[in-house]
Design a protein around this motif. Structure first.
Motif, mmCIF file in Angstrom:
data_model
loop_
_atom_site.group_PDB
_atom_site.id
_atom_site.type_symbol
_atom_site.label_atom_id
_atom_site.label_comp_id
_atom_site.label_asym_id
_atom_site.label_seq_id
_atom_site.Cartn_x
_atom_site.Cartn_y
_atom_site.Cartn_z
ATOM 1 N N CYS A 264 0.852 -1.192 0.000
ATOM 2 C CA CYS A 264 0.000 0.000 0.000
ATOM 3 C C CYS A 264 0.889 1.245 0.000
ATOM 4 O O CYS A 264 1.717 1.407 0.878
ATOM 5 C CB CYS A 264 -0.907 0.014 1.215
ATOM 6 N N ALA A 266 0.176 4.218 0.692
ATOM 7 C CA ALA A 266 -0.374 5.326 1.465
ATOM 8 C C ALA A 266 -0.462 5.020 2.961
ATOM 9 O O ALA A 266 -1.189 5.698 3.689
ATOM 10 C CB ALA A 266 -1.755 5.686 0.918
ATOM 11 N N VAL A 268 -1.998 2.812 4.616
ATOM 12 C CA VAL A 268 -3.357 2.539 5.094
ATOM 13 C C VAL A 268 -3.351 1.343 6.054
ATOM 14 O O VAL A 268 -4.065 1.339 7.046
ATOM 15 C CB VAL A 268 -4.304 2.267 3.900
ATOM 16 N N CYS A 288 -6.353 6.496 2.117
ATOM 17 C CA CYS A 288 -6.380 5.732 0.866
ATOM 18 C C CYS A 288 -6.369 6.642 -0.363
ATOM 19 O O CYS A 288 -7.220 7.522 -0.499
ATOM 20 C CB CYS A 288 -7.607 4.833 0.857
ATOM 21 N N CYS A 291 -5.667 3.611 -5.126
ATOM 22 C CA CYS A 291 -4.847 3.024 -6.195
ATOM 23 C C CYS A 291 -5.327 1.629 -6.570
ATOM 24 O O CYS A 291 -5.043 1.141 -7.645
ATOM 25 C CB CYS A 291 -3.380 3.000 -5.795
ATOM 26 N N CYS A 294 -4.365 -3.024 -3.195
ATOM 27 C CA CYS A 294 -4.730 -4.043 -2.194
ATOM 28 C C CYS A 294 -5.727 -5.039 -2.770
ATOM 29 O O CYS A 294 -5.666 -6.237 -2.493
ATOM 30 C CB CYS A 294 -5.279 -3.392 -0.933
ATOM 31 N N TRP A 305 -11.928 -3.217 -2.403
ATOM 32 C CA TRP A 305 -12.051 -1.754 -2.389
ATOM 33 C C TRP A 305 -13.443 -1.417 -2.892
ATOM 34 O O TRP A 305 -13.840 -1.849 -3.966
ATOM 35 C CB TRP A 305 -10.993 -1.160 -3.316
HETATM 36 S S1 SF4 Z 1 -6.468 1.303 -2.697
HETATM 37 FE FE1 SF4 Z 1 -5.575 -0.082 -1.188
HETATM 38 S S2 SF4 Z 1 -3.388 -0.108 -1.615
HETATM 39 FE FE2 SF4 Z 1 -4.240 1.707 -2.647
HETATM 40 S S3 SF4 Z 1 -4.008 3.384 -1.197
HETATM 41 FE FE3 SF4 Z 1 -6.038 2.511 -0.871
HETATM 42 S S4 SF4 Z 1 -5.742 1.020 0.741
HETATM 43 FE FE4 SF4 Z 1 -3.712 1.472 -0.077
#
Ligand code: SF4
Length: 319
Positions: A264, A266, A268, A288, A291, A294, A305
């Protein structure tokens, strides 16, 4: 500048970088990490930070100021990964479908062409008998007859060749296939293992450590996320859903050293320990940047997501 190999190749991963100059004496710099990497200790964010210390980039970035940051998963599987692009009431086009030409690291032209073909198909239908919710199945043939499809077909073996033979031999193969035979060799290489399933057990991989950021060329995740202008309302439901909340600690941590902490970009996902030494998986959903890594890379495919409430997410003013 486009590069391939380093720094990811040092850790057995594939990918490449780009650096473009834009207006007002600015540069845009990025590292594309192939999510099929095997070592769960790999951190795409930290690979990017160490890449910036290479003289090629450092000489350009020195005396500069970091003004923005972002991350995004790219649908770069090319022709073999294109889904069915039509369904009742809609068409899936451009980068939502995955029309990027990864060999060229370019996709605006093919995305726009897929949109132009869509417009032609819609117009033809609209000139006849129009009904809401129709399936514009003729889009499939129309797209196949476009130069965008021909281009993706010509370059189709580039990605799988890199995965099968590695950067050097894969590039040599792709040069022969694409430039000498113009993509006309009578086979299409496949890459059938999903990225998440490529991840190896932590016990079978060397643990990787990354240098501390110097806050001049390289930076930490949290200060980078700050520059993405990411915001979500604090009291909304977490938009990163775990199918089984016990998996990160019960399975992903012992088996894969919980790679979400590293893939990740960011910060998170964290594994935190309470006063009694109990480990807990924490999701800092406000950070988040959408992207979707994950959703793709979690070895247990336990994370989904979903669209957050409101207009939350990153705001990239100059990217
Ligand atoms: S989508 Fe998933 S991997 Fe990407 S920033 Fe958000 S939590 Fe992190």
């Amino acid at each position: 500048v486009h590069t391939a190999g380093w720094p990811l190749a040092e850790h057995g991963a594939h990918g490449g970088s780009f650096m473009y100059h834009i207006e007002n004496n600015q540069v845009v710099l990025g590292l594309i990490t192939d999510l099929g990497y095997q070592n769960p200790y790999l951190s795409p964010f930290d690979e990017f930070q160490r890449m910036k210390h290479h003289p090629l980039f450092a000489n350009t970035l020195k005396n500069g100021k970091r003004v923005s940051y972002g991350a995004r998963a790219i649908a770069k599987g090319g022709l073999q990964s294109l889904p069915k692009m039509h369904f009742p009431g809609g068409l899936l086009i451009g980068c939502d479908a995955g029309t990027l030409n990864f060999a060229k690291i370019k996709g605006s032209h093919t995305a726009m062409k897929s949109g132009m073909v869509a417009a032609d198909v819609i117009l033809k239908r609209a000139q006849g008998e129009w009904q809401a919710g129709q399936d514009l199945a003729e889009y499939a043939t129309a797209f196949e007859q476009s130069w965008a499809y021909q281009e993706l077909h010509q370059q189709r073996n580039f990605g799988p060749a890199q995965h099968k033979f590695g950067n050097l031999l894969g590039s040599a193969y792709a040069f022969i296939d694409i430039n000498l035979f113009r993509g006309k060799l009578p086979w299409t290489m496949q890459d059938i293992t999903p990225d998440y399933a490529q991840t190896k057990l932590a016990a079978d991989c060397p643990e990787l450590s990354y240098p501390k950021p110097d806050s001049v060329l390289s930076f930490d995740k949290l200060s980078s996320v700050f520059l993405s202008n990411t915001n979500h309302e604090e009291d909304q439901p977490v938009h990163l859903k775990l199918a089984d909340p016990s998996i990160p600690i019960a399975s992903n941590l012992p088996k894969y050293a919980e790679p979400a902490q590293r893939y990740c970009p960011a910060a998170v996902y964290e594994v935190v320990e309470d006063d009694a030494g109990e480990k807990r998986f924490q999701i800092n959903a406000q950070n988040c940047v959408h992207c979707k890594t994950c959703d793709i890379k979690d070895p247990a495919q336990n994370i989904t997501w979903v669209t957050p409430e409101g207009a939350g997410g990153p705001t990239y003013p100059n990217m």
